[in-house]
Scaffold this motif. Structure first.
Motif, PDB file in Angstrom:
ATOM      1  N   PRO A  11       9.527   9.380   3.255  1.00  0.00           N
ATOM      2  CA  PRO A  11       8.362   8.594   2.826  1.00  0.00           C
ATOM      3  C   PRO A  11       7.861   7.684   3.947  1.00  0.00           C
ATOM      4  O   PRO A  11       8.629   7.235   4.790  1.00  0.00           O
ATOM      5  CB  PRO A  11       8.876   7.773   1.647  1.00  0.00           C
ATOM      6  CG  PRO A  11      10.294   8.104   1.465  1.00  0.00           C
ATOM      7  CD  PRO A  11      10.705   9.079   2.515  1.00  0.00           C
ATOM      8  N   ARG A  12       6.584   7.396   3.921  1.00  0.00           N
ATOM      9  CA  ARG A  12       5.958   6.539   4.922  1.00  0.00           C
ATOM     10  C   ARG A  12       5.474   5.273   4.224  1.00  0.00           C
ATOM     11  O   ARG A  12       4.485   5.315   3.491  1.00  0.00           O
ATOM     12  CB  ARG A  12       4.808   7.282   5.586  1.00  0.00           C
ATOM     13  CG  ARG A  12       5.289   8.502   6.326  1.00  0.00           C
ATOM     14  CD  ARG A  12       4.132   9.264   6.905  1.00  0.00           C
ATOM     15  NE  ARG A  12       4.663  10.370   7.695  1.00  0.00           N
ATOM     16  CZ  ARG A  12       3.926  11.287   8.249  1.00  0.00           C
ATOM     17  NH1 ARG A  12       2.623  11.271   8.119  1.00  0.00           N
ATOM     18  NH2 ARG A  12       4.475  12.253   8.959  1.00  0.00           N
ATOM     19  N   TYR A  13       6.182   4.184   4.465  1.00  0.00           N
ATOM     20  CA  TYR A  13       5.865   2.916   3.820  1.00  0.00           C
ATOM     21  C   TYR A  13       5.268   1.939   4.824  1.00  0.00           C
ATOM     22  O   TYR A  13       5.841   1.716   5.879  1.00  0.00           O
ATOM     23  CB  TYR A  13       7.124   2.274   3.226  1.00  0.00           C
ATOM     24  CG  TYR A  13       7.737   3.069   2.111  1.00  0.00           C
ATOM     25  CD1 TYR A  13       7.242   2.969   0.820  1.00  0.00           C
ATOM     26  CD2 TYR A  13       8.804   3.922   2.348  1.00  0.00           C
ATOM     27  CE1 TYR A  13       7.799   3.702  -0.214  1.00  0.00           C
ATOM     28  CE2 TYR A  13       9.365   4.657   1.322  1.00  0.00           C
ATOM     29  CZ  TYR A  13       8.861   4.543   0.048  1.00  0.00           C
ATOM     30  OH  TYR A  13       9.408   5.269  -0.967  1.00  0.00           O
ATOM     31  N   ALA A  60      -3.016  -7.648  -7.606  1.00  0.00           N
ATOM     32  CA  ALA A  60      -3.864  -6.461  -7.767  1.00  0.00           C
ATOM     33  C   ALA A  60      -3.305  -5.295  -6.955  1.00  0.00           C
ATOM     34  O   ALA A  60      -3.233  -4.169  -7.457  1.00  0.00           O
ATOM     35  CB  ALA A  60      -5.295  -6.774  -7.343  1.00  0.00           C
ATOM     36  N   LEU A  61      -2.894  -5.551  -5.729  1.00  0.00           N
ATOM     37  CA  LEU A  61      -2.312  -4.494  -4.897  1.00  0.00           C
ATOM     38  C   LEU A  61      -1.042  -3.934  -5.539  1.00  0.00           C
ATOM     39  O   LEU A  61      -0.826  -2.722  -5.536  1.00  0.00           O
ATOM     40  CB  LEU A  61      -1.998  -5.013  -3.489  1.00  0.00           C
ATOM     41  CG  LEU A  61      -3.188  -5.171  -2.557  1.00  0.00           C
ATOM     42  CD1 LEU A  61      -2.796  -5.988  -1.335  1.00  0.00           C
ATOM     43  CD2 LEU A  61      -3.723  -3.810  -2.146  1.00  0.00           C
ATOM     44  N   ARG A  62      -0.212  -4.808  -6.076  1.00  0.00           N
ATOM     45  CA  ARG A  62       1.031  -4.371  -6.715  1.00  0.00           C
ATOM     46  C   ARG A  62       0.728  -3.469  -7.915  1.00  0.00           C
ATOM     47  O   ARG A  62       1.371  -2.440  -8.114  1.00  0.00           O
ATOM     48  CB  ARG A  62       1.842  -5.593  -7.147  1.00  0.00           C
ATOM     49  CG  ARG A  62       3.238  -5.259  -7.641  1.00  0.00           C
ATOM     50  CD  ARG A  62       4.071  -6.510  -7.858  1.00  0.00           C
ATOM     51  NE  ARG A  62       4.594  -6.951  -6.571  1.00  0.00           N
ATOM     52  CZ  ARG A  62       4.426  -8.163  -6.046  1.00  0.00           C
ATOM     53  NH1 ARG A  62       3.750  -9.081  -6.707  1.00  0.00           N
ATOM     54  NH2 ARG A  62       4.926  -8.474  -4.872  1.00  0.00           N
ATOM     55  N   LYS A  69      -0.075   2.891  -4.861  1.00  0.00           N
ATOM     56  CA  LYS A  69       0.367   4.266  -5.134  1.00  0.00           C
ATOM     57  C   LYS A  69       1.863   4.441  -4.874  1.00  0.00           C
ATOM     58  O   LYS A  69       2.388   5.532  -5.046  1.00  0.00           O
ATOM     59  CB  LYS A  69      -0.411   5.243  -4.255  1.00  0.00           C
ATOM     60  CG  LYS A  69      -1.895   5.273  -4.512  1.00  0.00           C
ATOM     61  CD  LYS A  69      -2.566   6.201  -3.505  1.00  0.00           C
ATOM     62  CE  LYS A  69      -4.056   6.072  -3.500  1.00  0.00           C
ATOM     63  NZ  LYS A  69      -4.672   6.828  -2.409  1.00  0.00           N
ATOM     64  N   GLY A  70       2.539   3.389  -4.465  1.00  0.00           N
ATOM     65  CA  GLY A  70       3.985   3.451  -4.280  1.00  0.00           C
ATOM     66  C   GLY A  70       4.446   3.458  -2.834  1.00  0.00           C
ATOM     67  O   GLY A  70       5.644   3.471  -2.570  1.00  0.00           O
ATOM     68  N   HIS A 110      -3.852   1.996   0.238  1.00  0.00           N
ATOM     69  CA  HIS A 110      -2.722   2.450  -0.571  1.00  0.00           C
ATOM     70  C   HIS A 110      -3.038   2.415  -2.066  1.00  0.00           C
ATOM     71  O   HIS A 110      -2.143   2.562  -2.895  1.00  0.00           O
ATOM     72  CB  HIS A 110      -1.479   1.603  -0.278  1.00  0.00           C
ATOM     73  CG  HIS A 110      -0.926   1.811   1.083  1.00  0.00           C
ATOM     74  ND1 HIS A 110      -0.093   2.853   1.400  1.00  0.00           N
ATOM     75  CD2 HIS A 110      -1.118   1.126   2.232  1.00  0.00           C
ATOM     76  CE1 HIS A 110       0.228   2.796   2.677  1.00  0.00           C
ATOM     77  NE2 HIS A 110      -0.384   1.757   3.197  1.00  0.00           N
ATOM     78  N   THR A 111      -4.306   2.184  -2.392  1.00  0.00           N
ATOM     79  CA  THR A 111      -4.733   2.142  -3.786  1.00  0.00           C
ATOM     80  C   THR A 111      -5.851   3.176  -4.000  1.00  0.00           C
ATOM     81  O   THR A 111      -6.443   3.651  -3.029  1.00  0.00           O
ATOM     82  CB  THR A 111      -5.280   0.748  -4.169  1.00  0.00           C
ATOM     83  OG1 THR A 111      -6.578   0.579  -3.588  1.00  0.00           O
ATOM     84  CG2 THR A 111      -4.349  -0.366  -3.733  1.00  0.00           C
TER      85      THR A 111
END
Length: 122
Positions: free
Chosen positions: A3-5, A23-25, A29-30, A79-80
Motif C-alpha cells: 500500500p502507498r500511504y 472531513a478528510l477522516r 479512501k484509506g 485521497h477523497t
C-alpha cells in the motif's frame, strides 16, 4: 504491491484544521494517514522543526517527499472522492492567486495562535 500511504501532519489545536481533518477522516479512501503534530514523539521519522509544521500544512508522500502549503492540501484531498475539486488550485493563474492567499492566511493564523511578542522579549 504494498500500500502507498501519504501522511498529513496537521495542527490539532487549530479549530479550522481540526474541522478539515474530520472531513478528510470521514471521506478518506484509506490511504491517507492523519497525524496531529502535537502528538508526535521522537521516533524513526525525521520531521521538520515544530515551528515549520505549525506555520504550514505538511504532507509526506509515500515516497518520502515533503509537500507543503497549498500542494499539501490538494494532495490530501486527492485521497477523497472530492479531490478533483481541489486540483484547480494548482492551475497556472489560479495558483498565483491562491498560493499567496494561503500563505497570508497561514502566517496570520500562526501569529495569532502561537507567536507572542511579549513572551519572546522576556
Amino acid at each position: 504491491m504494498e500500500p502507498r500511504y501519504d501522511t498529513l501532519f496537521y495542527d490539532g489545536q487549530c479549530p479550522l484544521c481540526a474541522r478539515e481533518v474530520r472531513a478528510l477522516r470521514r471521506l478518506n479512501k484509506g490511504n491517507l494517514v492523519l497525524a496531529d503534530i502535537h502528538q508526535q514523539r521522537n521516533g524513526s521519522l525525521i520531521l521538520p522543526p515544530h515551528e515549520m509544521l505549525l506555520r504550514r500544512l505538511h504532507l509526506m508522500t509515500w515516497t518520502g517527499e515533503w509537500v507543503t502549503g497549498l500542494h499539501a492540501t490538494v494532495r490530501a484531498w486527492s485521497h477523497t472522492p472530492f479531490g478533483f475539486l481541489f486540483n484547480p488550485l494548482l492551475w497556472p493563474g489560479i495558483y498565483q492567486i491562491a498560493s499567496p492567499v494561503y500563505e497570508l492566511w497561514a502566517d496570520r493564523r500562526y501569529e495569532r495562535k502561537y507567536a507572542c511578542a511579549e513572551c519572546d522579549a522576556g
